[in-house]
Motif scaffolding. Structure first.
Motif: not given
Length: 528
Positions: A311-312, A326-329, A348-353, A380-381
């Motif tokens: 969920y996001t 995949p959920c942004p985190k 940082l596992r699962g972090c997208t930003v 990603e960022e």
């Protein structure tokens, strides 16, 4: 029949009425840690509920007189656990917490909701209002003076008394001689119950009986004349069959009234109370301003610290919505996050930003590339800068397989958003035929990367959009790629002769544009 001693009951109810008043006026405190001396006891002054744990520990200079005037009759419930450890001079809890009725055990201390350990002067527990430990067990250990343990029927307070750990107390030595109220006068004042075939009176101290309600009341509690509290009450009440007169709630507290579920417009919070959307939003906003992680959101009718996996957050209404893929985190860091081990990377596992900056400083480790990719591969960022320094274990940055944007909102001193220094084995950044990276702001810095060719750096300049930003000394021409084979050229052989034990090679003179760049020739061969 319900057993209480008269004077103690009158005093307890007076305290409860004065301290509790209406639930709507209850003061909720966060977890409290009191240690070293008694000064921090003042934090408990107005607490009706501790939403979290209470720890009282490590007071080696205190004496009995230090606790004589301390009392907190307003405190009725602790939602997590109560822990006491090495507090000298404290002999009983009867005056400290005369109205503590419920310990919910929402979060436990190693499976225990009540822990009393190595309290060298504690003679009795004395929590004579304690009626319910909702979850977790009791651990009483190594309390050399602690008596009145065999006179407590824990099965009346918690469901699984067999999980209790009660060992190495004075009570074990049969030296206590516990005397319940009325025994000296030759009359029975306290309720007797049977445990392990032993039928004896139950009490907390020589002046306080253990409170036992009729079986029909279950855990909801009862009044002094045996009338059951409302079914939504837990432990005790001020009046029978009234959900607004409960000392604590079985399910949820809604502005002073105990309810089974939170009504529309309200959300469950910390497993015991109903809160409004504005309350949850205020928590969320304060968390964001402080740039903390785990900011409260709403999911399945509950105000919770974060959306669950899959969920996001919908920022317009704080509700968690299912992710499409995949959920942004977003992972927030107020200072640069240093990755110097696999353990640090796992955070940082699962972090997208990454809302902040990253510093990679990996000097060794087994299977380091795969470990870094599994933990950092979804990023990603990066809103700040990325710094790679003295990471001798790295040969490429391909573990950042999804990194496509470095914003450079925060820069490394010198206005750098990408910084690579002294990486002895770094040979490649990314496979630029497959990877796209944008650096929105800031310069590039490359020094002392002996196996990283300048051609690789120039590709990054062009693809990332950073070309033309660098100054002359930002990318060192002499210390990047100086130990690598960075340019291919063809040698023209003039003579080749083979023999049984040797090969003779001669080639035409070869001179690069700057003869100083030619250090010598190295020949590699393999025996057939």
């Amino acid at each position: 029949r319900c057993w209480w001693s008269g004077p103690a009951l009158t005093l307890a109810l007076a305290w409860a009425l004065a301290g509790l008043g209406a639930w709507s006026r209850a003061e909720v405190c966060n977890s409290i840690d009191i240690r070293n001396n008694v000064t921090r006891f003042s934090l408990l002054e107005n607490c009706t509920v501790i939403e979290g744990h209470l720890q009282i520990l490590l007071m080696f200079g205190t004496k009995a007189a230090d606790f004589r005037d301390l009392s907190f009759p307003k405190l009725t419930m602790i939602t997590d656990y109560l822990l006491l450890f090495r507090v000298y001079g404290l002999e009983s809890l009867k005056k400290l917490f005369p109205n503590l009725t419920v310990i919910r055990g929402t979060h436990l201390f190693f499976n225990y909701a009540l822990v009393i350990f190595e309290m060298v002067h504690l003679k009795e527990i004395g929590l004579y209002s304690l009626m319910n430990i909702t979850r977790g067990a009791v651990r009483l250990e190594k309390n050399d003076e602690l008596c009145y343990l065999s006179t407590i029927d824990w099965s009346r307070i918690l469901d699984s008394a067999e999980d209790n750990y009660i060992k190495s107390n004075k009570d074990d030595k049969e030296e206590c001689g516990d005397v319940c109220p009325g025994v000296v006068q030759g009359k029975t004042s306290c309720p007797p119950t049977v445990i392990n075939g032993i039928f004896i009176e139950r009490c907390w101290t020589h002046e306080h009986c253990q409170r036992v309600c009729p079986a029909a009341c279950k855990s909801q509690g009862c009044t002094p004349d045996d009338r059951c509290c409302h079914s939504e009450c837990l432990g005790n009440c001020l009046e029978p069959n009234d959900p607004e007169k409960c000392v604590a709630c079985r399910n949820f507290n809604l502005e002073g009234k105990c309810v089974e579920t939170c009504p529309p417009g309200y959300y469950r919070f910390k497993s015991w109370r109903c809160v409004t959307f504005d309350f949850c939003q205020d928590l969320h906003n304060k968390c964001k301003i402080a740039r903390q992680s785990g900011c409260h959101v709403i999911h399945n009718g509950e105000c919770v610290p974060d959306c669950p996996s899959g969920y996001t957050i919908n920022s317009s209404n704080l509700h968690c919505t299912p992710c499409a893929g995949p959920c942004p985190k977003i992972c927030d860091f107020t200072s640069p996050k240093i990755i110097d081990s696999v353990t640090a990377a796992q955070e940082l596992r699962g972090c997208t930003v990454v809302n902040g900056s990253l510093v990679i400083n990996i000097r060794g480790g087994s299977n380091i590339g795969a470990e870094l990719e599994s933990n950092l591969g979804l990023i990603e960022e990066i809103t700040g800068y990325l710094k790679i320094r003295r990471s001798y274990a790295l040969v490429s940055l391909s573990f950042f397989r999804k990194l496509h944007l470095i914003r450079g909102q925060t820069l490394e001193p010198g206005n750098y958003s990408f910084y690579a220094l002294d990486n002895q084995n770094l040979r490649r950044l990314w496979d630029w035929s497959k990877h796209n990276l944008t650096i929105a702001r800031g310069k590039l810095f490359f020094h002392y990367n002996p196996k990283l060719c300048l051609s690789e750096i120039h590709k990054m300049e062009a693809i990332s959009g950073a070309k033309g930003r660098q100054e002359k000394n930002d990318i060192a021409h002499k210390t990047n790629g100086d130990q690598a084979s960075c340019e291919d050229d063809v040698l023209k052989f003039a003579y080749i002769k083979t023999d049984s034990d040797k090969i003779v090679l001669k080639w035409e003179p070869y001179w690069p544009h700057d003869y100083r760049d030619l250090l010598g020739f190295m020949l590699f061969y393999k025996e057939a």
